[in-house]
Design an enzyme around this catalytic site. Structure first.
Site, PDB file in Angstrom:
ATOM      1  N   GLU A 293       0.829  -1.218   0.000  1.00  0.00           N
ATOM      2  CA  GLU A 293       0.000   0.000   0.000  1.00  0.00           C
ATOM      3  C   GLU A 293       0.861   1.265   0.000  1.00  0.00           C
ATOM      4  OE1 GLU A 293      -2.844  -0.722  -0.832  1.00  0.00           O
ATOM      5  OE2 GLU A 293      -2.891  -2.797  -0.178  1.00  0.00           O
ATOM      6  N   TYR A 380      -1.702  -8.128 -10.890  1.00  0.00           N
ATOM      7  CA  TYR A 380      -0.635  -8.048  -9.895  1.00  0.00           C
ATOM      8  C   TYR A 380       0.556  -8.914 -10.316  1.00  0.00           C
ATOM      9  CZ  TYR A 380      -4.278  -6.288  -6.671  1.00  0.00           C
ATOM     10  OH  TYR A 380      -5.278  -5.570  -6.071  1.00  0.00           O
TER      11      TYR A 380
END
Length: 609
Positions: A293, A380
């Site tokens: 993040e 991803y």
């Protein structure tokens, strides 16, 4: 580039700034919003604007203070309803106007989850959180709900006075509400332009503790101590990230640990990352979610995919940066080990979707496809694999990092497409065009299934996992006595996750094997969510009925889709568990996050509620 997931027309006009006044009402489960948009025309004689909405009641529209006529178009099954505003006067290119819209959300707004007090840790107050990515901001306020448009925002949020509000912005003070002594107003400002999916709001009985010069951890007080311990290394990760990617431009980097129904591992809301409590392992072993993040502060939030078809630009680069941070923290062998684990995650996704499914393309076509239904580890891990492969091809980690830093500088504050990324890659490595020309770009980007080439991995940490995994696969009944607790005593939690991941890619084990595994490793008692999740899947696939209640408990006690959806799917596919699984879902669906509920219903072949 047109965005197939939005009705708004970013080629005609852009929102430059938003001023929000939000009134949060827990009784009616609604947010009344007064949204002031500073709109800039990108063409001459612009006579109307189209904005995205979903399940909103539009009360009133004004342009520069004058009432404007508006109409809601035909509702689309997942895109919502276009809002067309007729301007009282046409705009010339570059001209700006203020568009004010009063609206109210529906209790079934797909961006919001309203928790009753029983669903919180404290059990005294209700709780509200938002999740706008990918296309749900339109269910809170009318907007250009496309990542191609970025704007700054200022916000005032009115909430019951015993609760606290936080947003994806810097805090700008609080005051009592003049008209109602039972309410309080919290103010926020976001001076860095962001796309709509990064607007975020949380309201609850929150407490904060400072853990670094720019980090406060926010959560209900019951989770504060374990959260402070788990994420104590946040500042260290931030410094590593700045070293890798450039200065951190957002000012504050706070963490919010949410109730268990939060559907993702983390959400990179600017200034306030949202985090699932399933990463509270007690030993910091799952804190790499934070490295991920943090990395989004550059790749995603600063440089943003222009449409969701280019989502890999956000996620592939972020996983790459996350693993570079892992490498700094725990060594290069660990980075390589995590990269190999990612390849297995990709294999899992490809197996789930099917190797010919176009949603396993790195750049999928999302025309008439719900972005939530397309979500998987493909952007991803296929994205990361491409970057890791290019790193090896173009001269190693430091050389490739030079490219990444330049890419971030070049496209900061902008939105970018795969074509622009590729063009920049070619211009940066202009002396290596012959190498780049040998890359099978079509195979990597526009072909379903696994990538055309597998990168090379350092196997130092993986070899012990492969050896133990293969020993279980090859073991006959008479070999089971040779296993003992010593097999795993020197393995890290990451290696144990890898052993289970290896076994999940094999044919299901016999029940005798998983029973023996439980006897010697006692995995039923492991609290680490990543280990527990893979262990329970392994047991369900083996057909061990004893773990059905444990798997159902994990699927319902938390709502992280990474865990909940595969557990429900595996239980549904296990004949003896199917009826109980469907009944458990039906009993729990009203407590689930709206997106999780919609996707699990789909997985279980149950119609929408």
């Amino acid at each position: 580039m047109a965005d197939p997931s939005s009705f708004a027309s970013p080629e005609k006009f852009n929102i430059k700034h938003m001023h929000l006044k939000l009134h949060v009402d827990f009784t009616s489960r609604a947010i009344a919003a007064s949204t002031s948009l500073t709109v800039r025309s990108l063409q001459d004689s612009l006579a109307s604007l189209i904005l995205d909405t979903k399940d909103l009641t539009i009360k009133k529209v004004a342009v520069n203070g004058k009432d404007a006529t508006f109409a809601l178009g035909t509702t689309h099954s997942f895109k919502g309803t276009p809002l067309e505003i007729t301007l009282p006067f046409s705009l010339t290119r570059g001209q700006e106007v203020i568009v004010e819209i009063d609206s109210v959300t529906s209790p079934k707004s797909s961006a919001l989850q309203w928790l009753n007090k029983e669903q919180t840790a404290g059990k005294i107050h209700p709780y509200l959180f938002s999740q706008c990515q990918a296309t749900h901001c339109r269910s809170i306020i009318p907007c250009q709900d496309t990542p191609s448009v970025k704007f700054t925002y200022y916000s005032q949020v009115s909430v019951p006075k015993e609760l606290m509000a936080l947003m994806s912005a810097l805090r700008d003070g609080e005051l009592s509400e003049q008209s109602d002594s039972n309410r309080k107003i919290y103010r926020f400002k976001q001076n860095v332009p962001i796309p709509s999916y990064l607007i975020a709001l949380v309201v609850g009985a929150l407490e904060g503790r400072k853990v670094g010069p720019r980090t406060t951890i926010w959560t209900e007080k019951e989770l504060l101590e374990p959260s402070v311990y788990e994420f104590a290394e946040t500042e260290k990760m931030l410094k590593y990230a700045e070293d890798l990617a450039g200065p951190y431009v957002w000012g504050q980097y706070d963490l919010l640990i949410l109730p268990p129904s939060f559907p993702y591992g983390g959400m990179e809301n600017p200034c306030l990352t949202f985090v699932t409590p399933t990463v509270l392992a007690g030993d910091r072993s799952l804190a790499s979610v934070i490295a991920h993040e943090i990395s989004h502060s550059w790749t995603g939030n600063l440089v943003t995919n222009e449409t969701w078809e280019n989502f890999w630009l956000n996620e592939g680069h972020t996983v790459y940066l996350e693993r570079r941070i892992d490498g700094r923290l725990y060594g290069e062998e660990f980075r390589q080990f995590k990269a190999l684990g990612g390849w297995k995650e990709l294999q899992n996704s490809v197996n789930t979707f099917g190797a010919t499914n176009p949603l396993t393309n790195l750049v999928p076509n999302l025309h008439e496809v719900d972005v939530d239904a397309a979500f998987s580890s493909v952007p991803y891990e296929k994205g990361f694999a491409l970057l890791f492969y290019l790193e090896q091809l173009l001269g190693g980690p430091e050389i490739f990092l030079g490219f990444l830093k330049s890419y971030i500088q070049m496209f900061a504050f902008k939105s970018v497409t795969t074509e622009e990324w590729k063009k920049f890659l070619y211009s940066y490595f202009k002396d290596k065009v012959d190498i780049l020309d040998k890359v099978d770009w079509k195979g990597w980007m526009h072909t379903p299934g696994m990538p055309p080439v597998q990168p090379k991995y350092d196997m130092t940490l993986a070899n012990a996992c492969i050896t133990l995994g293969q020993k279980w696969v090859k073991a006959t009944e008479s070999d089971l006595g040779s296993f003992s607790a010593d097999d795993v005593k020197d393995l890290s939690s990451h290696q144990l996750i890898e052993v289970l991941a290896i076994l999940l890619l094999e044919k299901p084990l016999p029940v005798s094997h998983v029973k023996r595994m439980q006897e010697v490793y006692n995995l039923n008692d492991v609290k680490n969510s990543e280990i527990r999740f893979r262990w329970l899947r392994l047991c369900i696939r083996a057909g061990w009925e004893d773990v059905i209640p444990l798997a159902l408990a994990m699927a319902t006690e938390q709502g992280r889709m990474k865990f909940t959806r595969p557990l429900y799917r595996d239980l549904y596919n296990f004949e003896k568990a199917r009826e109980q699984t469907v009944n458990t879902f039906l009993k729990n669906r009203s407590f689930m996050h709206p997106v999780t509920e919609m996707l699990v219903a789909k997985d279980l072949h149950i119609s929408a509620s």
